[in-house]
Design an enzyme around this catalytic site. Structure first.
Site, PDB file in Angstrom:
ATOM      1  N   CYS A   1      -6.888   0.978  -0.849  1.00  0.00           N
ATOM      2  CA  CYS A   1      -7.182   0.308   0.426  1.00  0.00           C
ATOM      3  C   CYS A   1      -6.848  -1.284   0.043  1.00  0.00           C
ATOM      4  CB  CYS A   1      -8.055   0.688   1.416  1.00  0.00           C
ATOM      5  SG  CYS A   1      -7.666  -0.366   2.992  1.00  0.00           S
TER       6      CYS A   1
ATOM      7  N   CYS B   1      -2.380  -0.460   9.175  1.00  0.00           N
ATOM      8  CA  CYS B   1      -1.821  -1.837   9.054  1.00  0.00           C
ATOM      9  C   CYS B   1      -0.356  -1.627   9.454  1.00  0.00           C
ATOM     10  CB  CYS B   1      -1.690  -2.057   7.445  1.00  0.00           C
ATOM     11  SG  CYS B   1      -3.091  -2.654   6.615  1.00  0.00           S
TER      12      CYS B   1
ATOM     13  N   CYS C   1     -10.237 -11.528  20.914  1.00  0.00           N
ATOM     14  CA  CYS C   1      -9.115 -10.714  20.212  1.00  0.00           C
ATOM     15  C   CYS C   1      -8.389  -9.906  21.351  1.00  0.00           C
ATOM     16  CB  CYS C   1      -9.914  -9.924  19.285  1.00  0.00           C
ATOM     17  SG  CYS C   1     -10.861  -8.636  20.061  1.00  0.00           S
TER      18      CYS C   1
ATOM     19  N   TYR D   1     -23.248 -13.857  24.501  1.00  0.00           N
ATOM     20  CA  TYR D   1     -22.696 -12.666  24.103  1.00  0.00           C
ATOM     21  C   TYR D   1     -23.045 -12.868  22.517  1.00  0.00           C
ATOM     22  CZ  TYR D   1     -20.274 -11.352  28.245  1.00  0.00           C
ATOM     23  OH  TYR D   1     -20.147 -11.117  29.556  1.00  0.00           O
TER      24      TYR D   1
ATOM     25  N   CYS E   1      -0.722   5.516   7.586  1.00  0.00           N
ATOM     26  CA  CYS E   1      -2.021   5.131   7.816  1.00  0.00           C
ATOM     27  C   CYS E   1      -1.929   4.286   9.150  1.00  0.00           C
ATOM     28  CB  CYS E   1      -2.662   4.329   6.672  1.00  0.00           C
ATOM     29  SG  CYS E   1      -4.273   3.559   7.015  1.00  0.00           S
TER      30      CYS E   1
ATOM     31  N   CYS F   1       0.711  -1.076  -0.131  1.00  0.00           N
ATOM     32  CA  CYS F   1      -0.177   0.164   0.006  1.00  0.00           C
ATOM     33  C   CYS F   1       0.866   1.420  -0.023  1.00  0.00           C
ATOM     34  CB  CYS F   1      -0.877  -0.061   1.398  1.00  0.00           C
ATOM     35  SG  CYS F   1      -1.927   1.251   1.320  1.00  0.00           S
TER      36      CYS F   1
ATOM     37  N   GLN G   1     -18.025 -10.403  11.792  1.00  0.00           N
ATOM     38  CA  GLN G   1     -16.439 -10.442  11.939  1.00  0.00           C
ATOM     39  C   GLN G   1     -15.788 -10.153  10.447  1.00  0.00           C
ATOM     40  OE1 GLN G   1     -14.166 -11.603  13.805  1.00  0.00           O
ATOM     41  NE2 GLN G   1     -15.521 -12.706  15.478  1.00  0.00           N
TER      42      GLN G   1
END
Length: 421
Positions: free
Chosen positions: A143, A76, A377, A289, A73, A67, A263
């Protein structure tokens, strides 16, 4: 004096770390083996951060990023890192934080895998936030982790703003009319949802222009944002097309709405779902959840009897719709996780928010349920939940990491907890 030297490790949040002259420096976009010289150093969050540096010598782990916005940015951090090295470092960080050795499964796709992107619309440009600068915006051209169609989406927005004269958001003054453009793609269905988050009610002429510039969208929403918080949230109103788009994950279809959490990596999602399925025992499963039923509907398709609990009424409505369209034995109800009666379920699936289970962890300890599958996560939140609560009743019997987020330090963990004898 400028600080420089060889980066010798990676921090838990994915920054390169070097020590020189008795000082520790955290370096975004740098990796173990890099030799760097910092140009600009700031103290942020109690540590010294190199916001700009000269790369003197490349690490053998480094690759040329794809990129053109890499390094500015904030999306990433690890795009300059070879993918095999990304996976190894994710394993190392997870083990360092939790003490658990786990295998890792890489994403089947490294580019174009994200099924949603929130482009901030500002007076300084349209795109994504700069790393380390809350008022900085990268004016995107493309992107590659989201979509080949990103330039098309951004051109359509630019044309719409030019025609209507609506003002982009000013981050410093917290004023303006258009704040975010959210685009969702069904990677396996080809369907596209466009959602404009704005601070004004649209006139008839504005809506006609909106429909004209985004005529390719299968679902078109205008979300009215009543607050000045910098997030892509508003009261969604359908402008044109279908109220939902669909994503298909192998044999399961999911409905997606602007206010749904889903997700973000459609290609790696089957790996995550199968990992949860592998650790699930018995016949009766509680999806705590449950959100829009991502896990519960998948397990229902495999013959489990599923009950789900979620405090967001809209998400519960979506979960029951997803169960209905897939013809599965799953029923989702509105409720708080910590107030749920566990009953005689064989396995409980938990996928809590980033802060972790908190009070619901004690509920599981006292419940008597034999198996808990913890999806997270945030390894630090999992560790706290386990050490403070779950460890009293459960042992860790297995774990697998799924790379849902290539080119970032983040990873999704699935941990199998079995009740102690």
């Amino acid at each position: 004096m400028k600080i420089g030297g060889r980066v010798d490790k990676i921090s838990d949040d994915g920054l390169g770390v070097l020590e020189a002259h008795g000082r520790k420096l955290h370096v975004p976009f740098a990796y173990p083996g890099d030799v760097i010289k910092a140009r600009k150093v700031r103290r942020r969050f109690g540590r010294k951060l190199a916001l700009d540096f000269e790369l003197i010598e490349w690490s053998p782990l480094r690759q040329t990023p794809r990129c053109p916005h890499f390094g500015t940015c904030g999306g990433c951090l690890w795009q300059g890192l070879k993918y095999k090295a990304q996976l190894e470092l994710k394993k190392d960080i997870f083990e360092r934080v939790t003490g658990i050795k786990a295998e890792i499964k890489g994403s089947p796709r490294l580019w174009g895998f994200r099924n949603v992107s929130n482009f901030i619309v500002t007076s300084k440009g349209i795109g994504l936030k700069e790393y380390g600068n809350p008022l900085g915006v990268v004016d995107l051209e493309e992107c590659p982790v989201f979509s080949k169609r990103t330039p098309e989406y951004l051109r359509s927005l630019t044309g719409f703003l030019r025609e209507t004269g609506l003002r982009p958001w000013n981050l410093r003054a917290k004023s303006g009319e258009v704040h975010y453009l959210q685009v969702r793609e069904g990677k396996f269905t080809g369907e596209v949802m466009v959602n404009l988050i704005a601070h004004v009610e649209p006139s008839g002429e504005v809506l006609e222009a909106f429909k004209g510039h985004f005529s390719f969208a299968d679902s078109l929403y205008w979300s009215l944002k009543a607050d000045k918080r910098d997030d892509p949230r508003g009261e969604a109103g359908l402008v044109a097309g279908e109220p939902y788009i669909r994503e298909r994950v192998e044999d399961v279809a999911y409905l997606i709405h602007p206010n749904s959490f889903f997700q973000t990596n459609s290609y790696a999602l089957p790996l995550l779902l199968k990992a949860v399925e592998r650790f699930t025992d018995g016949e009766r499963v509680l999806d705590l959840y449950s959100g829009v039923g991502t896990f519960g509907v998948w397990l229902g398709k495999r013959g489990f009897k599923v009950g789900g609990v979620e405090m967001n009424p809209f998400a519960v409505e979506m979960a029951n719709r997803n169960a209905q369209i897939n013809g599965v034995n799953a029923v989702f109800k509105v409720g708080k996780a910590e107030g749920t009666s566990i009953g005689d379920y064989d396995t409980v699936i938990v996928d809590p928010p980033r802060r972790g289970l908190k009070e619901a962890a004690e509920l599981l300890v006292k419940s008597g349920v034999e198996k808990v599958v913890y999806v997270s996560c945030n390894p630090k939140a999992f560790k706290l939940d386990y050490e403070r609560h779950l460890k009293k009743a459960y042992r860790i019997d297995g774990a697998v990491l799924i790379d849902m987020f290539p080119h970032t330090p983040h990873v999704e963990a699935v941990v199998e907890l079995v009740r102690k004898e």
